[in-house]
Structure formats: C-alpha cells, structure tokens
Scaffold this motif. Structure first.
Motif, PDB file in Angstrom:
ATOM      1  N   SER A  11     -10.920  -3.275  -7.861  1.00  0.00           N
ATOM      2  CA  SER A  11     -10.298  -4.598  -7.956  1.00  0.00           C
ATOM      3  C   SER A  11      -8.786  -4.487  -7.798  1.00  0.00           C
ATOM      4  CB  SER A  11     -10.637  -5.232  -9.308  1.00  0.00           C
ATOM      5  OG  SER A  11      -9.942  -6.461  -9.453  1.00  0.00           O
ATOM      6  N   PHE A  12      -8.206  -5.516  -7.197  1.00  0.00           N
ATOM      7  CA  PHE A  12      -6.759  -5.582  -6.998  1.00  0.00           C
ATOM      8  C   PHE A  12      -6.127  -6.724  -7.800  1.00  0.00           C
ATOM      9  CE2 PHE A  12      -8.332  -3.149  -3.519  1.00  0.00           C
ATOM     10  CZ  PHE A  12      -7.311  -2.290  -3.132  1.00  0.00           C
ATOM     11  N   LYS A  13      -6.871  -7.212  -8.818  1.00  0.00           N
ATOM     12  CA  LYS A  13      -6.369  -8.354  -9.582  1.00  0.00           C
ATOM     13  C   LYS A  13      -5.132  -8.009 -10.400  1.00  0.00           C
ATOM     14  CE  LYS A  13     -10.683 -10.958  -9.728  1.00  0.00           C
ATOM     15  NZ  LYS A  13     -11.754 -11.529 -10.568  1.00  0.00           N
ATOM     16  N   ASN A  14      -4.960  -6.730 -10.707  1.00  0.00           N
ATOM     17  CA  ASN A  14      -3.775  -6.328 -11.479  1.00  0.00           C
ATOM     18  C   ASN A  14      -2.677  -5.748 -10.595  1.00  0.00           C
ATOM     19  OD1 ASN A  14      -5.085  -3.848 -10.865  1.00  0.00           O
ATOM     20  ND2 ASN A  14      -3.969  -2.857 -12.535  1.00  0.00           N
ATOM     21  N   VAL A  15      -2.804  -5.936  -9.266  1.00  0.00           N
ATOM     22  CA  VAL A  15      -1.863  -5.325  -8.319  1.00  0.00           C
ATOM     23  C   VAL A  15      -0.802  -6.326  -7.893  1.00  0.00           C
ATOM     24  CG1 VAL A  15      -1.624  -4.291  -6.031  1.00  0.00           C
ATOM     25  CG2 VAL A  15      -3.554  -3.656  -7.482  1.00  0.00           C
ATOM     26  N   ILE A  16       0.444  -5.890  -7.913  1.00  0.00           N
ATOM     27  CA  ILE A  16       1.573  -6.669  -7.401  1.00  0.00           C
ATOM     28  C   ILE A  16       2.199  -5.860  -6.272  1.00  0.00           C
ATOM     29  CG2 ILE A  16       3.815  -7.710  -7.945  1.00  0.00           C
ATOM     30  CD1 ILE A  16       2.887  -7.830 -10.874  1.00  0.00           C
ATOM     31  N   THR A  17       2.430  -6.487  -5.131  1.00  0.00           N
ATOM     32  CA  THR A  17       2.930  -5.755  -3.964  1.00  0.00           C
ATOM     33  C   THR A  17       4.271  -6.299  -3.487  1.00  0.00           C
ATOM     34  OG1 THR A  17       1.850  -7.158  -2.294  1.00  0.00           O
ATOM     35  CG2 THR A  17       0.551  -5.336  -3.211  1.00  0.00           C
ATOM     36  N   PHE A  18       5.066  -5.385  -2.971  1.00  0.00           N
ATOM     37  CA  PHE A  18       6.331  -5.724  -2.308  1.00  0.00           C
ATOM     38  C   PHE A  18       6.368  -4.994  -0.973  1.00  0.00           C
ATOM     39  CE2 PHE A  18       7.142  -6.491  -6.735  1.00  0.00           C
ATOM     40  CZ  PHE A  18       7.973  -7.600  -6.747  1.00  0.00           C
ATOM     41  N   ASN A  19       6.446  -5.764   0.101  1.00  0.00           N
ATOM     42  CA  ASN A  19       6.529  -5.116   1.411  1.00  0.00           C
ATOM     43  C   ASN A  19       7.948  -4.681   1.731  1.00  0.00           C
ATOM     44  OD1 ASN A  19       3.668  -6.041   2.109  1.00  0.00           O
ATOM     45  ND2 ASN A  19       4.371  -5.072   4.001  1.00  0.00           N
ATOM     46  N   LEU A  20       8.038  -3.636   2.502  1.00  0.00           N
ATOM     47  CA  LEU A  20       9.331  -3.049   2.843  1.00  0.00           C
ATOM     48  C   LEU A  20      10.228  -3.988   3.620  1.00  0.00           C
ATOM     49  CD1 LEU A  20       8.452   0.579   4.010  1.00  0.00           C
ATOM     50  CD2 LEU A  20      10.160  -0.024   2.295  1.00  0.00           C
ATOM     51  N   ASP A  21       9.650  -4.714   4.594  1.00  0.00           N
ATOM     52  CA  ASP A  21      10.533  -5.374   5.551  1.00  0.00           C
ATOM     53  C   ASP A  21       9.823  -6.466   6.324  1.00  0.00           C
ATOM     54  OD1 ASP A  21       8.879  -3.705   7.115  1.00  0.00           O
ATOM     55  OD2 ASP A  21      10.430  -2.185   7.304  1.00  0.00           O
ATOM     56  N   GLU A  22      10.599  -7.193   7.106  1.00  0.00           N
ATOM     57  CA  GLU A  22      10.097  -8.215   8.022  1.00  0.00           C
ATOM     58  C   GLU A  22      11.164  -8.472   9.087  1.00  0.00           C
ATOM     59  OE1 GLU A  22       8.122  -9.700   9.909  1.00  0.00           O
ATOM     60  OE2 GLU A  22       7.031 -11.009   8.489  1.00  0.00           O
ATOM     61  N   TYR A  23      10.718  -8.709  10.306  1.00  0.00           N
ATOM     62  CA  TYR A  23      11.651  -9.091  11.367  1.00  0.00           C
ATOM     63  C   TYR A  23      12.337 -10.410  11.018  1.00  0.00           C
ATOM     64  CZ  TYR A  23       9.421  -5.638  14.448  1.00  0.00           C
ATOM     65  OH  TYR A  23       8.944  -4.487  15.006  1.00  0.00           O
ATOM     66  N   TYR A  24      13.550 -10.583  11.568  1.00  0.00           N
ATOM     67  CA  TYR A  24      14.269 -11.846  11.374  1.00  0.00           C
ATOM     68  C   TYR A  24      14.916 -12.278  12.694  1.00  0.00           C
ATOM     69  CZ  TYR A  24      17.360 -15.457   9.669  1.00  0.00           C
ATOM     70  OH  TYR A  24      17.984 -16.664   9.475  1.00  0.00           O
ATOM     71  N   PRO A  25      14.705 -13.533  13.104  1.00  0.00           N
ATOM     72  CA  PRO A  25      13.813 -14.519  12.494  1.00  0.00           C
ATOM     73  C   PRO A  25      12.355 -14.233  12.858  1.00  0.00           C
ATOM     74  CG  PRO A  25      14.825 -15.439  14.453  1.00  0.00           C
ATOM     75  CD  PRO A  25      15.435 -14.071  14.276  1.00  0.00           C
ATOM     76  N   MET A  26      11.442 -14.720  12.033  1.00  0.00           N
ATOM     77  CA  MET A  26      10.022 -14.503  12.282  1.00  0.00           C
ATOM     78  C   MET A  26       9.195 -15.523  11.502  1.00  0.00           C
ATOM     79  SD  MET A  26       7.577 -12.882  13.766  1.00  0.00           S
ATOM     80  CE  MET A  26       8.572 -11.605  14.554  1.00  0.00           C
TER      81      MET A  26
END
Length: 641
Positions: free
Chosen positions: A75-90
C-alpha cells in the motif's frame, strides 16, 4: 551473478557503487528497498517521504512498485512524494509533462492519495515561482526531509535539472537548461526547437538532505559521465560529483554504464588480473596509446611503470607479448571482407570458401548501410559477392515536414503538366498543408504524411544501393511493424518482426550477415533491430544447416566506433573508395545538411563517417601498423550453441 560488484570501492572510486548484470535486476533491487522503507514506516505509523525522478531510468523501478502493489498488496497510503523537477513552461496534461509521466508510470496504478503527490508546477506565472519554490522546500522540511531520493544522471552530469554551474547548497528554483540536455530531450518534443529552455528543479542542497540517495544509470551512453561523477574531482562542471561529499549515497549501475570505471576499463591498475587473450590485447594497446609508442617499441620498464608488471612476469618476455599482439592486429586487416579465394584463411578474419558468398547487409534506418560500411559494401559488390541489402525500418519520422510537402507539390505539378486528373491529389495536398500548419510538437503525422516521408527515404535508399552496384531485386524493404507507430516511441517487438526477418534470411540463405552494432543512436532503433536479427538467426540455427555456417558481423560508424582492441576485421578504404562512399551517403538528401535527429554531433553524417574511418586507420598507424587512408571496422558476433 545478478549483482556483479556489491559496494566494491577502489582507490579510484570516491563513493559506493553497485553494479548489476542488467537494468531490470537493478531496478527490482531498488524497488524492493523502497518497498521495505514504506513497510517499516507503516509499522511505525509514520509517512514515507520519497523523492522521485522521471525519464527512462526509473521506469522499471516504478513498474516493479506497481507489481508489488497489485500482486503483493503493497500500500502507498502512507507515502508522500516530491518529484525532482518539471519543464517550464509546461501544461500538466502535455505528453512531455512529468505529471503525465508519473501518472502513467506510477500514480494511476497505486493507492496513493493524490493530495500527497507533489510535482513542480510548470504553469505558474514567472513572478509566482520564487514563492512556490520556497513553499516546496518548506513542505519537505516540515515532514522531516526526504527518506530516500531517487536520481538519474544527465550527460552534462546534472542531477534533477541542476546543470553545470549549480551551487552545492542550491534549493528549489527556476533554472536554464544546458543545450546538451535540450538536445537529448529533442526526440520527445519532435525537435530541439520545441524543448523548453527552462525548468523548475529541486536544488543540490535539497537532494543532499535526503537520508538515502540512490543514483541509477543504465547503458554505455552514461559510462563517461559516470566515470567523472565517481572518480573525478568535485566540480561545479559536473554537479553529480557533489554526491561524493555524502555519507548516504549509492550509485546503482548496469555493466555498460560502469564500463569506463577504472576497475572495469583498466583493471590492471586496480588489482591482479586473470590475463585472458582479450585482456592482454586491450592492455598492450592501452599502454602503447598512453605512452604514444608503437607496440613493438614497448619495453619492460614501460610495463612495470604502468601497472602491468604482473603481465610482464606471467606472460613475458614483453617483446614476445608485443610481437604476439602486433601480429594479431595485423591479421585483422583485410582487403577481402568476403574472404580471399584460394588463400590460407587460418590467420584471416573471414573464410576463403565459398569464394563467392551470399551476403545480407541489414540497415536499421535507410542510410546506416552506406554511412557505416559503405566502403565495404562497395568492395563486396566489386568482388562479385551476391550482396543483398535489407532496410529494416522506413525511417519516416526523420524527414522534415517541408520536404514531404515539396515532394507532393512536385507530383501535383507533374500531373498538371501531363494533363492527368489530379483532383484527389490536390485535395490530399491541401489536407497535408492544413495539418502541418497546425501541427503540435511531436504530434503524430497523418497516415498520408507518414507514407510520403517513408517513400522519400525509400527512394534515397534505392539510389544509394544502386550506386553501390546492386540490382533492384537485391534491395529489400522490411518496414518492420515495431517501427511503424508514427511516433518517436515505437511499439514493442513482436513475433511478426522476427518472422519477417526469418523469411528474408531463408530466401537468401546468406553465408555472411552484417548488422548495426552501434547502439549509441539517440532513438534506440539500432539495438532493437539487432536483437530482431539475433533472434531470427538463433531460431534458424536450431534447424537449418546453412544458418549454422552464417557469420554475423557487426558494424558501427554513424554514432560511435569500435575500440581498437575490439576490432576483428579492419577493411582498408582507399581515397577513391572513400569518395565513392561519400557519394553513396549523398544519395540520402533528406538527411543531408540538417538531419531531424542529429544527436549531439554537429557534423553531417558523411563527415562523421569519413572522420571516424580516418581515425580508425590512424589508430592502427599509431600502433606501428601500415598506414591507410581510412578503415571500416567490424566485430564478429559469437553465437552460444
């Protein structure tokens, strides 16, 4: 062993490195480490805070996590995620968005609370980005920091989008992308022009605070930057080198990505070796190149002073070693790539018999044959072998839109001049114009445009093969189904791709097959096409005698060249033959001047081929062998029967 080297450090390596047999095994290992973290946190009724990466590298990790969720109840119900990056603008729903990537590869397939998912926002107004970045950092800090951070590495040495010049204490921020990074992303966007110039990324300082950092890298393409990151001096020019300062980092690599590390590339500098024939050859050539001396001038002091005393002691005297390797290299050189008739072939790379061989040259794209082995192609035809060429894919994604329109315009004008009814053709042309005028970056072409682009490449390939001396009935267009998706992302290989290849092989029954062994192409088509040929020949060798006597030779040249110690057949190319090869490449006009997907080499394909062929000849000359204008190099595939 699945794991080839577990946390084996040498005096050259400045951080822990684990090397696995292949990316699948490595990715499953990483996924299970993440799963164990999630379970431990669940048992303690606390959240697991994950830092996640995008791109090709972590896809198999996410696939295994999805499998663990669906098949083993993770289960991932207790998981909090932060992604490294994202293109801008996107826009988040764009095909190239990292929101789309994460949803397709992970989040849509697990039970994570979408409120616990955090990805940099590519739609923000410029003035709102600083506040967003501060808030991103605060959210991570309020949770006590990242438990684990997954990283890939770019060829600039970037982690996240922290490009060269990034500060080691940098936080989440807006950055400008390096030109090489944008070139590497060009295929996903339908050309570098459409790749955003900026991105929002976690900083190196943010990454550094994670309690565990795992950097993953797969393939030979990453080998040179991995060596810099692991063995190089800490420098802002290679941001990944800052990871050497962490006590909580591990690099997870497959064997090709680790291949430039000293313990694999020049193991005699690290430890005692088992001196196989291949390793002796590599070491002697390395020593000659390092000291800039011909092989026959290497001395015992040269061996002793450069980490090769063990070789000198076990296999010496060194002059005998030199003579042996010199002769082995000499025997790779042949002006008879199809074998020299009525000659002793015991020291030649190819068999003398049959004197006239049936040959298939497989070309992944419609120009790889002449770019990579055009001189040998011409030589085989001139020496009266029964040569066939097979173009495995149409190459239709690598034609400019305006070229497609130009060819249809010619047909409209031609039929007009000939007084032929071209009403339907004119309608089709207007339909194509409208589509191209409104075309989005990386949008799939209409079937009609795909057909036109494929026919352009087909016509060029026919012209090139005819120039090399082939009749039309010896020119084959396979259009393997895996490629014909109309997208840069191709379909999976199926039995049909292999069956079509088997059918052609059975028709020709070749004694020689040439195939592209250059797997550094940015689109990945070469290795797919090679594996199809390998699967077809492996199947045929089970039942058909001719297939067991068929030799498979690999060529390179469009993107990369074999190292001198790897070469098993070197075909000298005269100045006149080099000119003929160049003109054969010129027949591929749609790829001249400015190819759609040129990679990171600014030279035209004919220039790359010419320079690499001359460099191969020079490498032989520098080792003390005969001096030639140019050489094409080949390595024979060894089947395991």
């Amino acid at each position: 062993m699945a794991r080839l080297n577990l946390l084996e450090e040498t005096r050259f390596e400045k951080l822990p490195v684990s090397v696995f047999e292949n990316p699948k095994i490595a990715s499953v290992n990483v996924a299970h480490r993440i799963a164990e973290l999630i379970k431990t946190k669940q048992a303690n009724n606390t959240p697991a805070v994950l830092g996640l990466a995008t791109g090709v590298t972590p896809i198999a990790v996410y696939a295994e996590l999805v499998r663990l969720h669906k098949e083993e109840g993770l289960s991932f119900k207790n998981v909090i995620t932060f992604n490294l990056d994202e293109y801008y603008p996107m826009q988040p729903n764009a095909a190239q968005s990292y929101v789309t990537f994460m949803n397709e590869n992970l989040f849509d397939h697990i039970d994570i609370d979408k409120n616990n998912v955090h990805i940099p926002d590519g739609t923000l107004a410029l003035e709102d980005i600083p506040a967003f970045c501060l808030d991103y950092e605060k959210k991570i800090g309020d949770l006590g920091g990242l438990d684990i951070q997954i990283l890939g590495i770019g060829r600039t040495g970037h982690i996240g989008f922290n490009e060269p010049g990034s500060a080691p204490n940098s936080g989440t921020r807006l950055v400008t992308l390096d030109d090489l990074t944008r070139r590497d992303a060009a295929r996903d966007f339908g050309g570098k022009t459409f790749v955003p110039t900026k991105a929002i990324t976690m900083g190196i300082g943010t990454i550094f605070k994670a309690r565990e950092i795992i950097l993953m890298a797969w393939s030979r393409k990453k080998a040179s930057i991995i060596k810099k990151a692991v063995e190089g001096e800490i420098s802002g020019d290679v941001p990944a080198t800052y990871l050497q300062l962490s006590d909580h980092v591990e690099f997870i690599l497959d064997a090709p990505a680790a291949s430039d590390l000293t313990r694999f590339d020049t193991p005699w500098l690290v430890k005692d070796c088992v001196w196989t024939e291949a390793l002796i050859r590599k070491a002697v050539i390395w020593l000659a190149n390092t000291l800039k001396k011909p092989i026959l001038k290497l001395t015992e002091d040269d061996y002793n002073n450069n980490g090769m005393a063990q070789l000198a002691t076990e296999k010496g005297p060194v002059y005998n070693i030199n003579i042996h390797i010199f002769n082995k290299l000499q025997h790779t050189i042949t002006g008879w790539p199809g074998g020299k008739p009525n000659a002793d072939d015991s020291q030649r790379p190819e068999r003398a018999e049959p004197a006239k061989k049936r040959v298939i040259i497989f070309s992944p794209h419609p120009d790889d044959d002449v770019i990579s082995m055009g001189g040998t192609f011409i030589r085989l035809v001139d020496q009266k072998h029964d040569v066939h060429v097979a173009y495995q894919t149409s190459g239709n994604t690598a034609v400019w839109d305006d070229d497609a329109l130009r060819f249809v315009e010619f047909n409209v004008d031609f039929t007009e001049k000939m007084g032929m009814d071209n009403t339907h053709l004119k309608e089709l042309y207007q339909k194509m114009r409208t589509f191209i005028d409104d075309k989005k970056p990386n949008q799939v072409d209409t079937p009609e445009i795909q057909t036109v682009k494929g026919l352009i490449r087909k016509g060029e390939a026919i012209a090139g093969a005819r120039y090399c001396g082939l009749d039309d009935d010896h020119i084959h267009f396979q259009a393997l189904p895996f490629y014909e998706s109309g997208k840069n992302q191709k379909n999976p290989v199926t039995n049909l791709d292999i069956e079509l290849t088997i059918a052609l092989l059975q028709k020709v029954k070749p004694e020689q097959v040439f195939a592209a062994g250059d797997f550094e192409d940015p689109h990945g088509t070469h290795i797919v096409c090679f594996n199809i040929i390998l699967a077809a020949l492996t199947e045929l060798r089970k039942t058909e005698a001719w297939a067991k006597d068929c030799w498979l030779w690999m060529y390179r040249g469009a993107w990369h060249e074999f190292e001198t110690h790897e070469i098993e057949m070197a075909v000298p190319i005269s100045p006149q033959e080099l000119e003929r090869k160049k003109y054969a490449i010129f027949k591929h006009q749609s790829q001249k001047d400015r190819a759609v997907f040129p990679g990171d080499d600014a030279r035209e394909f004919w220039q790359r081929a010419e320079d690499r062929n001359r460099d191969t000849a020079k490498a032989y000359d520098d080792l003390g062998l005969a001096e030639y204008e140019a050489m094409e190099a080949f390595v024979r595939w060894k089947f395991e029967d």
